[in-house]
Design a protein around this motif. Structure first.
Motif, PDB file in Angstrom:
ATOM      1  N   VAL A 111       0.812  -1.130  -0.156  1.00 40.47           N
ATOM      2  CA  VAL A 111       0.045  -0.170  -0.170  1.00 40.47           C
ATOM      3  C   VAL A 111       1.018   0.983   0.145  1.00 40.47           C
ATOM      4  O   VAL A 111       1.304   1.631   1.028  1.00 40.47           O
ATOM      5  CB  VAL A 111      -0.918   0.144   1.274  1.00 40.47           C
ATOM      6  CG1 VAL A 111      -2.062   1.147   1.050  1.00 40.47           C
ATOM      7  CG2 VAL A 111      -1.661  -1.323   1.135  1.00 40.47           C
ATOM      8  N   ALA A 123       1.872   5.133  -0.773  1.00 41.69           N
ATOM      9  CA  ALA A 123       1.117   6.244  -1.037  1.00 41.69           C
ATOM     10  C   ALA A 123       1.749   7.236  -2.194  1.00 41.69           C
ATOM     11  O   ALA A 123       2.709   7.119  -2.213  1.00 41.69           O
ATOM     12  CB  ALA A 123       1.372   7.387   0.388  1.00 41.69           C
ATOM     13  N   ILE A 179      -3.581   6.289  -2.240  1.00 42.14           N
ATOM     14  CA  ILE A 179      -2.868   5.115  -2.106  1.00 42.14           C
ATOM     15  C   ILE A 179      -3.286   4.320  -3.483  1.00 42.14           C
ATOM     16  O   ILE A 179      -4.148   4.218  -4.026  1.00 42.14           O
ATOM     17  CB  ILE A 179      -3.279   4.535  -0.901  1.00 42.14           C
ATOM     18  CG1 ILE A 179      -4.805   4.127  -0.507  1.00 42.14           C
ATOM     19  CG2 ILE A 179      -2.451   5.025   0.168  1.00 42.14           C
ATOM     20  CD1 ILE A 179      -5.056   3.384   0.524  1.00 42.14           C
ATOM     21  N   PRO A 236      -3.210  10.234   5.303  1.00 42.41           N
ATOM     22  CA  PRO A 236      -2.391   8.955   5.936  1.00 42.41           C
ATOM     23  C   PRO A 236      -2.435   9.111   7.407  1.00 42.41           C
ATOM     24  O   PRO A 236      -2.930   9.932   7.984  1.00 42.41           O
ATOM     25  CB  PRO A 236      -0.972   9.968   5.506  1.00 42.41           C
ATOM     26  CG  PRO A 236      -1.272  10.658   4.348  1.00 42.41           C
ATOM     27  CD  PRO A 236      -2.639  11.273   4.422  1.00 42.41           C
ATOM     28  N   LEU A 240      -6.782   0.973   6.376  1.00 43.17           N
ATOM     29  CA  LEU A 240      -7.397   0.464   5.004  1.00 43.17           C
ATOM     30  C   LEU A 240      -7.767  -1.069   5.558  1.00 43.17           C
ATOM     31  O   LEU A 240      -7.012  -1.913   6.232  1.00 43.17           O
ATOM     32  CB  LEU A 240      -6.333   0.361   4.323  1.00 43.17           C
ATOM     33  CG  LEU A 240      -6.625  -0.147   3.037  1.00 43.17           C
ATOM     34  CD1 LEU A 240      -7.546   0.143   1.902  1.00 43.17           C
ATOM     35  CD2 LEU A 240      -5.113  -0.446   2.357  1.00 43.17           C
ATOM     36  N   THR A 288      -2.456   2.931   7.992  1.00 39.32           N
ATOM     37  CA  THR A 288      -1.484   3.433   6.751  1.00 39.32           C
ATOM     38  C   THR A 288      -0.619   4.513   7.558  1.00 39.32           C
ATOM     39  O   THR A 288      -0.661   5.142   8.451  1.00 39.32           O
ATOM     40  CB  THR A 288      -2.427   4.114   5.773  1.00 39.32           C
ATOM     41  OG1 THR A 288      -2.961   5.317   6.461  1.00 39.32           O
ATOM     42  CG2 THR A 288      -3.362   3.315   5.098  1.00 39.32           C
ATOM     43  N   SER A 314       2.198  -0.900   4.471  1.00 37.70           N
ATOM     44  CA  SER A 314       1.884   0.274   4.204  1.00 37.70           C
ATOM     45  C   SER A 314       3.133   1.428   4.281  1.00 37.70           C
ATOM     46  O   SER A 314       4.051   1.358   5.197  1.00 37.70           O
ATOM     47  CB  SER A 314       0.874   1.067   4.981  1.00 37.70           C
ATOM     48  OG  SER A 314       0.514   2.430   4.744  1.00 37.70           O
TER      49      SER A 314
END
Length: 274
Positions: A44, A46, A56, A136, A140, A160, A263
């Motif tokens: 995941v 960003a 994402i 952020p 998730l 995340t 993440s």
């Protein structure tokens, strides 16, 4: 075989960047034994989406006949390693069907992921190429429907990785350490990694080596002078840095199946249109 967060490049299949941090393997205790495990990994990453907004774009793969496992680096660790931004996926890996679609949820929004067409290995990526808007630090969740004779049905969630900034990373004089500072994580459970990339004398001019460090995410750390000789001697035009905040977790789905989710938030941050 165990996996650790060591920097051996980026995993790619066409435009796929499945693992922002590729996981490096160690030797198996019995090289003749056939692994019987299954391992799923969801990446995941960003991306910048203009201004101060972020998206994402999750990606996933599921492996059979594997004894892979997600083992994050804990505490403060630095290594000098090769740097190759175009490392390819091992074609000997055997991937599994995990369903026609995977489903993500963040806040009240649900999106879907599907397998990339026309490649020999099965990788899932977001149907919407523009990514999922988020803040952020949001949680998730990913639901995997599973498939007969494939990866089993399951679900996993993760907080995340939060946004951050870091101070300038300089070039210290000989025999001096290099301090690094960044915005500390607002909650426990993350690591901060720094990759200092440069070209050595055997390079044709492109960066081919790096100092890779993973630090406790408390806002400051030190790279010892013993790691810095090649960084200090490299030409300025070949030096670059990449910092990543990493949050990861792994669950046991059943007695032979592991599922991990990782993440990341990076600086500098790539645009979703890359």
């Amino acid at each position: 075989m165990r996996l650790s967060l060591l920097p051996v490049g980026y995993m790619r299949a066409r435009s796929l960047s499945l693992a922002v941090l590729l996981l490096a393997t160690t030797a198996c205790l019995d090289p003749l034994a056939l692994p019987v495990g299954r391992f799923g990994t969801i990446s995941v990453a960003a991306y910048a989406n203009g201004g101060s907004s972020y998206v994402i774009r999750p990606e996933a793969a599921f492996y059979d006949q594997s004894d892979l496992a997600y083992v994050p680096v804990v505490g403060d660790t630095c290594v000098v390693a090769l740097y190759n931004p175009t490392t390819a996926v091992n074609p000997g890996l055997q991937t599994l069907n995990a369903g026609d679609f995977l489903f993500t949820r963040i806040g009240g929004r649900i999106d879907s992921m599907q397998a990339l067409p026309n490649i020999s290995l099965r990788f899932y990526t977001l149907v919407n190429p523009l990514g999922i808007p988020y803040t952020p630090g949001d949680t998730l969740s990913v639901t995997i429907p599973g498939a007969v004779d494939g990866f089993p049905a399951t679900a996993i969630s993760i907080r995340t990785a939060e946004a951050f900034t870091h101070g300038a990373i300089g070039v210290p004089a000989e025999n001096l350490d290099l301090p690094v500072v960044w915005t500390a994580a607002p909650s426990a459970g993350s690591q901060m990694t720094f990759s200092l990339r440069y070209a050595t004398g055997v390079s044709s001019g492109a960066a081919n080596e790096q100092i890779f460090c993973s630090f406790t995410d408390d806002g400051s750390a030190t790279i010892r002078a013993g790691y810095l000789d090649a960084w200090r001697l490299a030409l300025d035009v070949t030096r670059s840095t990449r910092a990543l905040r990493v949050r990861g977790r792994e669950i046991m789905v059943d007695s032979r199946t592991r599922l991990s989710i990782i993440s990341t938030f990076g600086q500098p941050l790539s645009s979703i249109g890359f």
